[in-house]
Structure formats: C-alpha cells, structure tokens
Design a protein around this motif. Structure first.
Motif, PDB file in Angstrom:
ATOM      1  N   SER A  69       0.831  -1.203   0.000  1.00 53.81           N
ATOM      2  CA  SER A  69       0.000   0.000   0.000  1.00 53.81           C
ATOM      3  C   SER A  69       0.868   1.257   0.000  1.00 53.81           C
ATOM      4  CB  SER A  69      -0.917  -0.009   1.222  1.00 53.81           C
ATOM      5  OG  SER A  69      -1.685   1.172   1.285  1.00 53.81           O
ATOM      6  N   ILE A  70       1.931   1.231   0.819  1.00 54.89           N
ATOM      7  CA  ILE A  70       2.839   2.380   0.873  1.00 54.89           C
ATOM      8  C   ILE A  70       3.529   2.581  -0.472  1.00 54.89           C
ATOM      9  CG2 ILE A  70       4.963   3.248   1.917  1.00 54.89           C
ATOM     10  CD1 ILE A  70       4.080   1.860   4.511  1.00 54.89           C
ATOM     11  N   LEU A  71       4.005   1.469  -1.054  1.00 54.11           N
ATOM     12  CA  LEU A  71       4.676   1.567  -2.351  1.00 54.11           C
ATOM     13  C   LEU A  71       3.711   2.034  -3.433  1.00 54.11           C
ATOM     14  CD1 LEU A  71       6.861  -1.677  -2.265  1.00 54.11           C
ATOM     15  CD2 LEU A  71       7.639   0.681  -2.013  1.00 54.11           C
ATOM     16  N   GLY A  72       2.442   1.569  -3.345  1.00 55.61           N
ATOM     17  CA  GLY A  72       1.445   2.013  -4.318  1.00 55.61           C
ATOM     18  C   GLY A  72       1.200   3.510  -4.227  1.00 55.61           C
ATOM     19  N   SER A  73       1.130   4.024  -2.995  1.00 58.26           N
ATOM     20  CA  SER A  73       0.925   5.467  -2.807  1.00 58.26           C
ATOM     21  C   SER A  73       2.115   6.253  -3.346  1.00 58.26           C
ATOM     22  CB  SER A  73       0.722   5.775  -1.325  1.00 58.26           C
ATOM     23  OG  SER A  73      -0.427   5.121  -0.820  1.00 58.26           O
ATOM     24  N   ARG A  74       3.316   5.745  -3.067  1.00 60.57           N
ATOM     25  CA  ARG A  74       4.508   6.431  -3.571  1.00 60.57           C
ATOM     26  C   ARG A  74       4.557   6.402  -5.096  1.00 60.57           C
ATOM     27  NH1 ARG A  74       9.173   4.098   0.572  1.00 60.57           N
ATOM     28  NH2 ARG A  74       8.434   5.204   2.449  1.00 60.57           N
ATOM     29  N   LEU A  75       4.129   5.283  -5.678  1.00 62.22           N
ATOM     30  CA  LEU A  75       4.117   5.180  -7.137  1.00 62.22           C
ATOM     31  C   LEU A  75       3.125   6.170  -7.738  1.00 62.22           C
ATOM     32  CD1 LEU A  75       5.044   3.765  -9.706  1.00 62.22           C
ATOM     33  CD2 LEU A  75       3.265   2.040  -9.317  1.00 62.22           C
ATOM     34  N   GLU A  76       1.951   6.286  -7.115  1.00 59.06           N
ATOM     35  CA  GLU A  76       0.965   7.250  -7.603  1.00 59.06           C
ATOM     36  C   GLU A  76       1.495   8.677  -7.516  1.00 59.06           C
ATOM     37  OE1 GLU A  76      -2.618   6.705  -5.457  1.00 59.06           O
ATOM     38  OE2 GLU A  76      -3.109   4.767  -6.373  1.00 59.06           O
ATOM     39  N   GLU A  77       2.166   8.988  -6.395  1.00 57.58           N
ATOM     40  CA  GLU A  77       2.743  10.323  -6.249  1.00 57.58           C
ATOM     41  C   GLU A  77       3.799  10.581  -7.319  1.00 57.58           C
ATOM     42  OE1 GLU A  77       4.244  10.517  -2.316  1.00 57.58           O
ATOM     43  OE2 GLU A  77       2.263  10.540  -1.351  1.00 57.58           O
ATOM     44  N   ALA A  78       4.625   9.554  -7.574  1.00 61.38           N
ATOM     45  CA  ALA A  78       5.659   9.714  -8.601  1.00 61.38           C
ATOM     46  C   ALA A  78       5.031   9.900  -9.980  1.00 61.38           C
ATOM     47  CB  ALA A  78       6.579   8.496  -8.596  1.00 61.38           C
ATOM     48  N   GLU A  79       3.973   9.145 -10.264  1.00 57.47           N
ATOM     49  CA  GLU A  79       3.290   9.289 -11.554  1.00 57.47           C
ATOM     50  C   GLU A  79       2.656  10.669 -11.690  1.00 57.47           C
ATOM     51  OE1 GLU A  79       0.600   6.030 -11.533  1.00 57.47           O
ATOM     52  OE2 GLU A  79       2.050   4.599 -12.373  1.00 57.47           O
ATOM     53  N   ARG A 115       3.711  13.433 -10.221  1.00 58.15           N
ATOM     54  CA  ARG A 115       4.780  14.410 -10.458  1.00 58.15           C
ATOM     55  C   ARG A 115       5.290  14.329 -11.892  1.00 58.15           C
ATOM     56  NH1 ARG A 115       6.429  12.780  -5.174  1.00 58.15           N
ATOM     57  NH2 ARG A 115       7.997  11.385  -6.074  1.00 58.15           N
ATOM     58  N   LEU A 116       5.379  13.095 -12.408  1.00 59.43           N
ATOM     59  CA  LEU A 116       5.821  12.925 -13.791  1.00 59.43           C
ATOM     60  C   LEU A 116       4.818  13.534 -14.757  1.00 59.43           C
ATOM     61  CD1 LEU A 116       7.774  11.724 -15.849  1.00 59.43           C
ATOM     62  CD2 LEU A 116       6.493   9.570 -15.710  1.00 59.43           C
ATOM     63  N   SER A 117       3.538  13.357 -14.464  1.00 59.72           N
ATOM     64  CA  SER A 117       2.501  13.926 -15.326  1.00 59.72           C
ATOM     65  C   SER A 117       2.558  15.449 -15.305  1.00 59.72           C
ATOM     66  CB  SER A 117       1.130  13.437 -14.871  1.00 59.72           C
ATOM     67  OG  SER A 117       0.104  13.995 -15.655  1.00 59.72           O
ATOM     68  N   GLU A 118       2.752  16.016 -14.112  1.00 58.05           N
ATOM     69  CA  GLU A 118       2.865  17.470 -14.003  1.00 58.05           C
ATOM     70  C   GLU A 118       4.081  17.977 -14.774  1.00 58.05           C
ATOM     71  OE1 GLU A 118       3.008  18.340  -9.885  1.00 58.05           O
ATOM     72  OE2 GLU A 118       0.893  17.828  -9.502  1.00 58.05           O
ATOM     73  N   PHE A 119       5.174  17.234 -14.656  1.00 59.33           N
ATOM     74  CA  PHE A 119       6.388  17.636 -15.367  1.00 59.33           C
ATOM     75  C   PHE A 119       6.181  17.589 -16.877  1.00 59.33           C
ATOM     76  CE2 PHE A 119      10.537  16.509 -17.227  1.00 59.33           C
ATOM     77  CZ  PHE A 119      11.262  17.630 -16.845  1.00 59.33           C
ATOM     78  N   GLU A 120       5.502  16.531 -17.348  1.00 58.21           N
ATOM     79  CA  GLU A 120       5.230  16.415 -18.780  1.00 58.21           C
ATOM     80  C   GLU A 120       4.315  17.539 -19.247  1.00 58.21           C
ATOM     81  OE1 GLU A 120       3.650  12.529 -19.161  1.00 58.21           O
ATOM     82  OE2 GLU A 120       5.616  11.551 -19.315  1.00 58.21           O
ATOM     83  N   ASP A 121       3.324  17.903 -18.401  1.00 63.03           N
ATOM     84  CA  ASP A 121       2.428  19.008 -18.764  1.00 63.03           C
ATOM     85  C   ASP A 121       3.203  20.311 -18.903  1.00 63.03           C
ATOM     86  OD1 ASP A 121       0.288  17.306 -18.765  1.00 63.03           O
ATOM     87  OD2 ASP A 121      -0.360  17.805 -16.717  1.00 63.03           O
TER      88      ASP A 121
END
Length: 220
Positions: free
Chosen positions: A176-186, A188-194
C-alpha cells in the motif's frame, strides 16, 4: 575367682526369669525395624514420544522468518517452549487437573509438578525433539507424553498461523505504501510532462509569431 560354664539348663532358667524383658525387647526391635526402616521408593514409569519441527522452505516461510525475528537456536527455543508455563497449563486443562475457575496458586502448583515430570531434548543432528514423561504408572506416563506432544503441536500451528498473518499484513502495508509512492511519482511525472508540453506550445507560438513578423517585414 572360680569360673562357671553355663549349660542349657542355666540358659533356660535365665530366660524363664527374664522372659518378659526378652519378649518386650524383641517386639520393640521388630516393630521399630518395620516402622523406621527406609521404604523402597515407588517405581517410576517413563514414556517418550517425539515431535518434528518443520523447517520453512517456501518463499512465504522464509519471508515470515525474515519479518518475525527469532534470535538464538530455534530447536533449543522449542525445547524450552514445550516445558513452558502456557503449554503445561493447557496440558493440565486437557487432563482435567485444573479448570478455568481454579485459583492461581493451584494452577502454578500443578504446572510446576508437570514441568518436573517432563524432560525435553533434541535428538542430535535431526529436527526431532524427544519428550519424556514420568509418572507413577505406565498409563499416566503415556497419556502425559502424548498430551504434551498434542498440545505443543496445536500451539505451534496456531503460532505459525499468527506469524503468517502478521507477515501478510506487513506485506500488504508495504504494498500500500509503495502504491501510494508510485501514484505520487506518476502525478509528479505527469505534471512535469504538462509543463514541458506547455513550454513547447509557448515556444512554437513564439516561433510562429517571429516567422510571421519576418514575412511581414519582407513584404514591406
């Protein structure tokens, strides 16, 4: 001083005169030997059984051992657990020696007696533990040894189930913790791509404006 030899008649005369003293002395000696002579100890019967300590060879089992820390020699720990208070208390309950309403001093007394009647040792170079029970008769010794083994096996299975659930809960929490961190990373990546896309769009518009301006200047 003249010496006299006692003949049979003299002995009979002495016995006749002191027969009561002799009889009483004989009775006292005989009675004392009966009541005060050490009695032979009652026979002690011993019965042994063995339990096998299963080694965890699956990935889940190894992971459980990694998560649930167990210091020291596992086999030595199990020999101590078998004679531990909780196992002996459950044995006493199953044999009807105590019940749930028994007072605490009585429980401790019964458990202490059982612990002194049980011996445990590891069979060398194996994962087997030998349980030896002592009692006043053979059937009691056999029942005690079998009950101790049965109670220990049940307790061991319950403990393994508890450890497995604990390991499973730990894994689920980590996932669950890793899933939350993965979502946060995704995110941030989406914001960066935008941001990159917006910058590219601004750059393209600027370049288009510059081209239009240059063409207009040529036309003039």
């Amino acid at each position: 001083m003249p010496q006299y030899e006692l003949n049979l008649r003299d002995y009979l005369r002495i016995f006749h005169k002191r027969k009561f003293t002799i009889i009483i002395t004989f009775l006292l000696v005989t009675t004392g030997s009966i009541f005060f002579s050490p009695k032979p100890p009652p026979p002690i019967y011993k019965t042994s059984t063995t339990v096998k300590i299963e080694q965890r060879k699956t990935i889940a089992g190894l992971l459980t051992e990694w998560i649930v820390y167990s210091p020291g020699d596992a086999m030595a720990s199990q020999t101590n657990i078998i004679k531990g208070f909780q196992i002996m208390k459950n044995v006493a309950l199953r044999l009807g020696m105590i019940n749930d309403n028994s007072p605490t001093p009585e429980i401790h007394k019964v458990v202490s007696g059982l612990q002194s009647s049980i011996e445990t040792e590891r069979i060398e170079r194996t994962n087997l533990i030998k349980i030896t029970a002592s009692a006043d008769n053979a059937k009691q010794a056999m029942d005690l040894a079998e009950t101790v083994a049965s109670v220990y096996i049940e307790a061991s299975l319950l403990e393994k189930t508890r450890q497995f659930r604990s390991a499973r809960q730990f894994i689920e929490e980590q996932l669950s913790i890793l899933g939350s961190r993965l979502e946060e990373a995704e995110d941030r990546l989406s914001e960066f791509e935008d941001k990159i896309n917006k910058n590219d769009e601004v750059k393209e518009v600027k370049e288009a404006d510059e081209i239009d301006e240059a063409m207009n200047m040529k036309l003039l």
